[in-house]
Design a protein around this motif. Structure first.
Motif, PDB file in Angstrom:
ATOM      1  N   PHE A  36      38.486  40.256  58.653  1.00 30.42           N
ATOM      2  CA  PHE A  36      37.841  39.417  57.645  1.00 30.42           C
ATOM      3  C   PHE A  36      37.682  40.171  56.324  1.00 30.42           C
ATOM      4  O   PHE A  36      37.820  39.602  55.247  1.00 30.42           O
ATOM      5  CB  PHE A  36      36.480  38.916  58.136  1.00 30.42           C
ATOM      6  N   GLY A  37      37.394  41.457  56.408  1.00 33.61           N
ATOM      7  CA  GLY A  37      37.300  42.259  55.191  1.00 33.61           C
ATOM      8  C   GLY A  37      38.628  42.353  54.466  1.00 33.61           C
ATOM      9  O   GLY A  37      38.682  42.289  53.233  1.00 33.61           O
ATOM     10  N   ALA A  38      39.717  42.499  55.224  1.00 37.52           N
ATOM     11  CA  ALA A  38      41.049  42.539  54.609  1.00 37.52           C
ATOM     12  C   ALA A  38      41.389  41.208  53.952  1.00 37.52           C
ATOM     13  O   ALA A  38      41.965  41.165  52.857  1.00 37.52           O
ATOM     14  CB  ALA A  38      42.091  42.903  55.660  1.00 37.52           C
ATOM     15  N   ALA A  39      41.017  40.114  54.609  1.00 39.52           N
ATOM     16  CA  ALA A  39      41.259  38.794  54.017  1.00 39.52           C
ATOM     17  C   ALA A  39      40.444  38.617  52.734  1.00 39.52           C
ATOM     18  O   ALA A  39      40.948  38.086  51.740  1.00 39.52           O
ATOM     19  CB  ALA A  39      40.910  37.698  55.014  1.00 39.52           C
ATOM     20  N   ALA A  40      39.203  39.072  52.746  1.00 39.67           N
ATOM     21  CA  ALA A  40      38.367  38.982  51.544  1.00 39.67           C
ATOM     22  C   ALA A  40      38.958  39.814  50.410  1.00 39.67           C
ATOM     23  O   ALA A  40      38.995  39.374  49.256  1.00 39.67           O
ATOM     24  CB  ALA A  40      36.947  39.444  51.855  1.00 39.67           C
ATOM     25  N   ALA A  41      39.438  41.001  50.733  1.00 35.64           N
ATOM     26  CA  ALA A  41      40.039  41.859  49.713  1.00 35.64           C
ATOM     27  C   ALA A  41      41.312  41.238  49.155  1.00 35.64           C
ATOM     28  O   ALA A  41      41.539  41.266  47.932  1.00 35.64           O
ATOM     29  CB  ALA A  41      40.334  43.239  50.298  1.00 35.64           C
ATOM     30  N   ALA A  42      42.132  40.666  50.027  1.00 41.84           N
ATOM     31  CA  ALA A  42      43.371  40.032  49.563  1.00 41.84           C
ATOM     32  C   ALA A  42      43.076  38.850  48.644  1.00 41.84           C
ATOM     33  O   ALA A  42      43.736  38.670  47.612  1.00 41.84           O
ATOM     34  CB  ALA A  42      44.197  39.579  50.758  1.00 41.84           C
ATOM     35  N   LEU A  43      42.077  38.060  48.993  1.00 39.28           N
ATOM     36  CA  LEU A  43      41.725  36.927  48.136  1.00 39.28           C
ATOM     37  C   LEU A  43      41.101  37.389  46.822  1.00 39.28           C
ATOM     38  O   LEU A  43      41.309  36.766  45.783  1.00 39.28           O
ATOM     39  CB  LEU A  43      40.782  35.979  48.880  1.00 39.28           C
ATOM     40  N   ALA A  44      40.352  38.481  46.853  1.00 37.87           N
ATOM     41  CA  ALA A  44      39.790  39.025  45.612  1.00 37.87           C
ATOM     42  C   ALA A  44      40.903  39.517  44.692  1.00 37.87           C
ATOM     43  O   ALA A  44      40.863  39.284  43.474  1.00 37.87           O
ATOM     44  CB  ALA A  44      38.816  40.149  45.929  1.00 37.87           C
ATOM     45  N   VAL A  45      41.902  40.175  45.256  1.00 41.98           N
ATOM     46  CA  VAL A  45      43.047  40.633  44.453  1.00 41.98           C
ATOM     47  C   VAL A  45      43.793  39.432  43.876  1.00 41.98           C
ATOM     48  O   VAL A  45      44.178  39.441  42.703  1.00 41.98           O
ATOM     49  CB  VAL A  45      43.984  41.519  45.300  1.00 41.98           C
ATOM     50  N   THR A  46      43.954  38.388  44.673  1.00 41.30           N
ATOM     51  CA  THR A  46      44.615  37.176  44.188  1.00 41.30           C
ATOM     52  C   THR A  46      43.827  36.562  43.036  1.00 41.30           C
ATOM     53  O   THR A  46      44.414  36.113  42.051  1.00 41.30           O
ATOM     54  CB  THR A  46      44.760  36.154  45.327  1.00 41.30           C
ATOM     55  N   ALA A  47      42.502  36.559  43.152  1.00 40.34           N
ATOM     56  CA  ALA A  47      41.668  36.016  42.072  1.00 40.34           C
ATOM     57  C   ALA A  47      41.843  36.823  40.794  1.00 40.34           C
ATOM     58  O   ALA A  47      41.960  36.258  39.702  1.00 40.34           O
ATOM     59  CB  ALA A  47      40.198  36.013  42.495  1.00 40.34           C
ATOM     60  N   VAL A  48      41.877  38.133  40.912  1.00 36.52           N
ATOM     61  CA  VAL A  48      42.062  38.981  39.723  1.00 36.52           C
ATOM     62  C   VAL A  48      43.432  38.732  39.099  1.00 36.52           C
ATOM     63  O   VAL A  48      43.557  38.620  37.874  1.00 36.52           O
ATOM     64  CB  VAL A  48      41.874  40.472  40.085  1.00 36.52           C
ATOM     65  N   LEU A  49      44.468  38.627  39.936  1.00 39.96           N
ATOM     66  CA  LEU A  49      45.805  38.369  39.406  1.00 39.96           C
ATOM     67  C   LEU A  49      45.895  37.004  38.734  1.00 39.96           C
ATOM     68  O   LEU A  49      46.521  36.872  37.670  1.00 39.96           O
ATOM     69  CB  LEU A  49      46.837  38.480  40.528  1.00 39.96           C
ATOM     70  N   GLN A  50      45.260  36.006  39.307  1.00 38.95           N
ATOM     71  CA  GLN A  50      45.241  34.680  38.679  1.00 38.95           C
ATOM     72  C   GLN A  50      44.493  34.727  37.346  1.00 38.95           C
ATOM     73  O   GLN A  50      44.904  34.096  36.377  1.00 38.95           O
ATOM     74  CB  GLN A  50      44.583  33.651  39.607  1.00 38.95           C
ATOM     75  N   TRP A  51      43.394  35.446  37.308  1.00 34.89           N
ATOM     76  CA  TRP A  51      42.607  35.554  36.077  1.00 34.89           C
ATOM     77  C   TRP A  51      43.432  36.230  34.984  1.00 34.89           C
ATOM     78  O   TRP A  51      43.455  35.776  33.842  1.00 34.89           O
ATOM     79  CB  TRP A  51      41.325  36.332  36.366  1.00 34.89           C
ATOM     80  N   ARG A  52      44.129  37.314  35.348  1.00 35.23           N
ATOM     81  CA  ARG A  52      44.968  38.012  34.365  1.00 35.23           C
ATOM     82  C   ARG A  52      46.112  37.135  33.893  1.00 35.23           C
ATOM     83  O   ARG A  52      46.495  37.173  32.726  1.00 35.23           O
ATOM     84  CB  ARG A  52      45.507  39.311  34.948  1.00 35.23           C
ATOM     85  N   ARG A  53      46.642  36.330  34.814  1.00 37.30           N
ATOM     86  CA  ARG A  53      47.740  35.437  34.447  1.00 37.30           C
ATOM     87  C   ARG A  53      47.279  34.370  33.452  1.00 37.30           C
ATOM     88  O   ARG A  53      47.998  34.026  32.509  1.00 37.30           O
ATOM     89  CB  ARG A  53      48.292  34.797  35.713  1.00 37.30           C
ATOM     90  N   THR A  54      46.080  33.837  33.663  1.00 27.02           N
ATOM     91  CA  THR A  54      45.589  32.805  32.744  1.00 27.02           C
ATOM     92  C   THR A  54      45.212  33.396  31.385  1.00 27.02           C
ATOM     93  O   THR A  54      45.344  32.745  30.364  1.00 27.02           O
ATOM     94  CB  THR A  54      44.376  32.070  33.331  1.00 27.02           C
ATOM     95  N   ARG A  55      44.775  34.656  31.377  1.00 31.32           N
ATOM     96  CA  ARG A  55      44.434  35.295  30.094  1.00 31.32           C
ATOM     97  C   ARG A  55      45.668  35.686  29.312  1.00 31.32           C
ATOM     98  O   ARG A  55      45.616  35.802  28.101  1.00 31.32           O
ATOM     99  CB  ARG A  55      43.589  36.539  30.352  1.00 31.32           C
ATOM    100  N   ALA A  56      46.796  35.898  30.001  1.00 30.62           N
ATOM    101  CA  ALA A  56      48.022  36.300  29.330  1.00 30.62           C
ATOM    102  C   ALA A  56      48.663  35.141  28.561  1.00 30.62           C
ATOM    103  O   ALA A  56      49.477  35.373  27.698  1.00 30.62           O
ATOM    104  CB  ALA A  56      49.021  36.845  30.356  1.00 30.62           C
ATOM    105  N   ARG A  57      48.294  33.936  28.885  1.00 30.22           N
ATOM    106  CA  ARG A  57      48.890  32.768  28.203  1.00 30.22           C
ATOM    107  C   ARG A  57      48.388  32.583  26.833  1.00 30.22           C
ATOM    108  O   ARG A  57      47.502  32.891  26.292  1.00 30.22           O
ATOM    109  CB  ARG A  57      48.614  31.512  29.007  1.00 30.22           C
TER     110      ARG A  57
END
Length: 57
Positions: A36-57
């Protein structure tokens, strides 16, 4: 398979990561906590990548 033109909203990734983190804290055995911790970390990384992607536009 065609790609979705609009990515999932950022709040969805954050809520999912928080739910998995809470689930990890509630587990009794170490293996479940780690998974569950690994899943939480993976989703947190995905959230950061999505946030960076939206800021790059």
């Amino acid at each position: 398979m065609a790609r979705s033109p609009k990515p999932a909203p950022l709040w969805l990734w954050i809520v999912a990561a928080a739910c998995f983190a809470i689930a990890a804290l509630l587990q009794r055995d170490i293996a479940s906590q780690a998974l569950f911790g690994a899943a939480a970390a993976a989703l947190a990384v995905t959230a950061v990548l999505q946030w960076r992607r939206t800021r790059a536009r």
